[in-house]
Design a protein around this motif. Structure first.
Motif, short mmCIF file in Angstrom:
data_model
loop_
_atom_site.label_atom_id
_atom_site.label_comp_id
_atom_site.label_asym_id
_atom_site.label_seq_id
_atom_site.Cartn_x
_atom_site.Cartn_y
_atom_site.Cartn_z
N ASN A 9 0.82 -1.21 0.00
CA ASN A 9 0.00 0.00 0.00
C ASN A 9 0.86 1.28 0.00
O ASN A 9 0.48 2.29 0.57
CB ASN A 9 -0.94 -0.01 1.22
CG ASN A 9 -2.05 1.02 1.10
OD1 ASN A 9 -2.47 1.36 -0.01
ND2 ASN A 9 -2.50 1.55 2.23
N ARG A 10 2.03 1.21 -0.64
CA ARG A 10 2.91 2.38 -0.69
C ARG A 10 3.54 2.50 -2.08
O ARG A 10 4.74 2.69 -2.22
CB ARG A 10 3.98 2.30 0.40
CG ARG A 10 3.39 2.32 1.80
CD ARG A 10 4.36 2.80 2.84
NE ARG A 10 5.38 1.82 3.18
CZ ARG A 10 6.14 1.89 4.27
NH1 ARG A 10 5.99 2.89 5.12
NH2 ARG A 10 7.06 0.99 4.51
N CYS A 11 2.70 2.39 -3.07
CA CYS A 11 3.17 2.40 -4.46
C CYS A 11 3.92 3.68 -4.78
O CYS A 11 5.02 3.65 -5.35
CB CYS A 11 1.97 2.23 -5.39
SG CYS A 11 2.41 1.89 -7.09
N SER A 12 3.37 4.82 -4.40
CA SER A 12 4.01 6.09 -4.72
C SER A 12 5.24 6.33 -3.84
O SER A 12 6.23 6.90 -4.30
CB SER A 12 3.02 7.25 -4.56
OG SER A 12 2.52 7.31 -3.24
N LYS A 13 5.19 5.89 -2.59
CA LYS A 13 6.35 6.07 -1.72
C LYS A 13 7.53 5.26 -2.23
O LYS A 13 8.67 5.74 -2.23
CB LYS A 13 6.02 5.67 -0.28
CG LYS A 13 7.20 5.89 0.67
CD LYS A 13 6.81 5.81 2.12
CE LYS A 13 7.99 6.22 3.00
NZ LYS A 13 7.67 6.26 4.42
N LEU A 14 7.28 4.05 -2.69
CA LEU A 14 8.35 3.23 -3.25
C LEU A 14 9.03 3.96 -4.40
O LEU A 14 10.25 3.96 -4.51
CB LEU A 14 7.77 1.89 -3.73
CG LEU A 14 8.70 1.01 -4.56
CD1 LEU A 14 9.94 0.62 -3.76
CD2 LEU A 14 7.96 -0.25 -5.03
N LYS A 15 8.24 4.60 -5.27
CA LYS A 15 8.80 5.29 -6.43
C LYS A 15 9.71 6.43 -6.01
O LYS A 15 10.72 6.70 -6.69
CB LYS A 15 7.67 5.82 -7.32
CG LYS A 15 8.15 6.64 -8.51
CD LYS A 15 7.21 6.57 -9.69
CE LYS A 15 7.42 5.32 -10.51
NZ LYS A 15 6.67 5.35 -11.79
N GLY A 16 9.41 7.09 -4.91
CA GLY A 16 10.23 8.22 -4.47
C GLY A 16 11.34 7.82 -3.53
O GLY A 16 12.17 8.67 -3.16
N MET A 17 11.39 6.55 -3.12
CA MET A 17 12.40 6.10 -2.17
C MET A 17 13.28 4.99 -2.77
O MET A 17 14.18 5.26 -3.54
CB MET A 17 11.73 5.63 -0.87
CG MET A 17 11.04 6.74 -0.12
SD MET A 17 12.23 7.93 0.54
CE MET A 17 11.13 9.23 1.07
N THR A 18 13.02 3.75 -2.41
CA THR A 18 13.89 2.64 -2.79
C THR A 18 14.05 2.51 -4.30
O THR A 18 15.16 2.33 -4.81
CB THR A 18 13.36 1.32 -2.20
OG1 THR A 18 13.25 1.46 -0.78
CG2 THR A 18 14.29 0.17 -2.51
N TYR A 19 12.94 2.60 -5.03
CA TYR A 19 13.01 2.48 -6.48
C TYR A 19 13.86 3.61 -7.07
O TYR A 19 14.73 3.38 -7.93
CB TYR A 19 11.61 2.49 -7.08
CG TYR A 19 11.58 2.42 -8.59
CD1 TYR A 19 11.73 1.21 -9.26
CD2 TYR A 19 11.40 3.58 -9.36
CE1 TYR A 19 11.71 1.14 -10.65
CE2 TYR A 19 11.38 3.52 -10.74
CZ TYR A 19 11.53 2.30 -11.38
OH TYR A 19 11.51 2.25 -12.74
N LYS A 20 13.62 4.82 -6.63
CA LYS A 20 14.39 5.97 -7.11
C LYS A 20 15.88 5.80 -6.82
O LYS A 20 16.74 6.10 -7.67
CB LYS A 20 13.86 7.25 -6.46
CG LYS A 20 14.59 8.51 -6.89
CD LYS A 20 14.01 9.73 -6.18
CE LYS A 20 14.75 11.01 -6.59
NZ LYS A 20 14.19 12.20 -5.89
N LEU A 21 16.19 5.31 -5.63
CA LEU A 21 17.59 5.10 -5.25
C LEU A 21 18.24 4.06 -6.16
O LEU A 21 19.36 4.27 -6.65
CB LEU A 21 17.66 4.66 -3.79
CG LEU A 21 19.07 4.45 -3.22
CD1 LEU A 21 19.86 5.76 -3.20
CD2 LEU A 21 18.99 3.85 -1.81
N LEU A 22 17.56 2.94 -6.39
CA LEU A 22 18.13 1.90 -7.25
C LEU A 22 18.33 2.41 -8.68
O LEU A 22 19.34 2.09 -9.32
CB LEU A 22 17.23 0.66 -7.24
CG LEU A 22 17.19 -0.13 -5.93
CD1 LEU A 22 16.22 -1.30 -6.05
CD2 LEU A 22 18.58 -0.63 -5.55
N LYS A 23 17.39 3.19 -9.16
CA LYS A 23 17.54 3.72 -10.52
C LYS A 23 18.71 4.69 -10.60
O LYS A 23 19.35 4.80 -11.65
CB LYS A 23 16.25 4.41 -10.96
CG LYS A 23 15.04 3.49 -11.09
CD LYS A 23 15.31 2.27 -11.95
CE LYS A 23 15.49 2.62 -13.41
NZ LYS A 23 15.72 1.40 -14.25
#
Length: 254
Positions: A9-23
Motif C-alpha cells: 500500500n505504498r506504491c508512490s512512496k516506493l517510487k520516491g524512495m527505494t526504487y528511485k535510489l536503485l535507478k
C-alpha cells in the motif's frame, strides 16, 4: 544482481524512495522484484510494468518466508524495504558520504565476496545512521550482530523460516530473528560497519497493531524464543523496544 523489495500500500512512496535510489545506481527494472499483497497488485503492476511484481501473502513473516521460498537455494539477492532514501559510507575524514554508482557496485561486490568466501548467507550494514557511532566500529563484524531489514545481502538459505508471535500473528522483530537464524545456520554474519542506510518512516502507514503493548509483548516473546542469543530488552522513550544480542563469536577465523 536481483533486488527483492517488500512493499504494501505504498506504491508512490516506493517510487520516491527505494526504487528511485536503485535507478540512480542504474539498476535495471528487470532485476527488481516487488513483493506485494494481492490487493495491491494492479496498482504496482501498472506503475512498475517492467519490474517483476509478485503477489505474496500478507504480513511480515508470511512475506519474508515467501521470498525465501520464491528464490532458489543459494541464489543471491539484495533484500530491501520500500522506504530507503539513501545509502552512506564513511569517507577518509569519518564523515558520511552518499554512495555514487561505483561506490554502490563496490559495496555489493564486497558484501557477497565476504559471504561466499566464508560460506555465510546473510550480511548488511551498520544499524544506525550516525557517522560518530560508525567510526567507532571496526570495519566489519562477523560475530552475532543485528542486520536490519531495510537493506541486506542474501545468499538464499532455505533453512531460514521465521516464526509468528501468536497473539499478534506476526513478528515485528523479524530482522532480529533473521540475524539469529542465519548465524545459527552458518556460524557467522557479515556486517559492514562503515556503511549505513537512511529510511523515511511514515507513522500513518505503520504496521497494524504495533504499539507500546505489542512491542513489549514481542520483545519478551523473542527473548523467550532465543534465550541463548538475546540477553535483554531495551525500552525506548517512544514505546518501541530493541533487543540486546549476546556476544557470540563467529565460528570461523575471519
Amino acid at each position: 544482481m536481483k533486488y527483492a523489495i517488500k512493499s504494501k500500500n505504498r506504491c508512490s512512496k516506493l517510487k520516491g524512495m527505494t526504487y528511485k535510489l536503485l535507478k540512480s545506481f542504474d539498476v535495471e527494472d528487470e532485476d527488481i522484484f516487488i513483493f506485494i499483497p494481492a490487493l495491491d497488485y494492479d496498482g504496482y503492476n501498472y506503475e512498475y510494468p517492467k519490474c517483476k511484481c509478485i503477489i505474496a501473502p500478507d504480513g511480515i513473516v508470511n512475506t519474508d518466508n515467501f521470498i525465501v521460498n520464491y528464490f532458489d537455494d543459494k541464489e543471491k539477492y539484495i533484500y530491501m524495504n520500500d522506504d530507503v532514501s539513501n545509502i552512506f559510507m564513511l569517507d577518509e575524514n569519518n564523515k558520511k558520504k552518499a554512495l555514487d554508482k561505483s561506490d554502490f557496485l563496490f559495496l555489493i561486490k564486497k558484501l557477497f565476496s565476504e559471504l561466499e568466501v566464508n560460506n555465510l548467507s546473510y550480511g548488511g550494514l551498520y544499524s544506525c545512521d550516525n557517522a560518530m557511532f560508525m567510526s567507532g566500529q571496526k570495519e566489519m563484524t562477523n560475530d552475532l550482530c543485528f542486520v536490519t531489514d531495510p537493506f541486506s545481502a542474501v545468499i538464499n538459505n532455505k533453512e531460514i523460516i521465521l516464526n509468528k508471535e501468536t497473539n499478534t500473528n506476526d513478528n515485528f522483530k523479524s530482522d532480529y530473528e533473521k540475524s539469529i537464524l542465519h548465524f545459527r545456520s552458518k556460524g557467522g554474519l557479515v556486517r559492514l560497519n562503515h556503511y549505513c542506510i537512511k529510511v523515511v518512516r511514515n507513522e500513518k502507514t505503520s504496521i497494524l497493531n504495533r504499539n507500546k503493548e505489542t512491542e513489549i509483548q514481542q520483545g519478551e516473546w523473542m527473548k523467550w524464543m532465543y534465550p541463548n542469543e538475546i540477553s535483554s530488552i531495551k525500552h525506548k522513550p517512544n514505546g518501541s523496544t530493541a533487543l540486546r544480542l549476546r556476544k557470540i563469536k563467529c565460528k570461523y577465523d575471519m
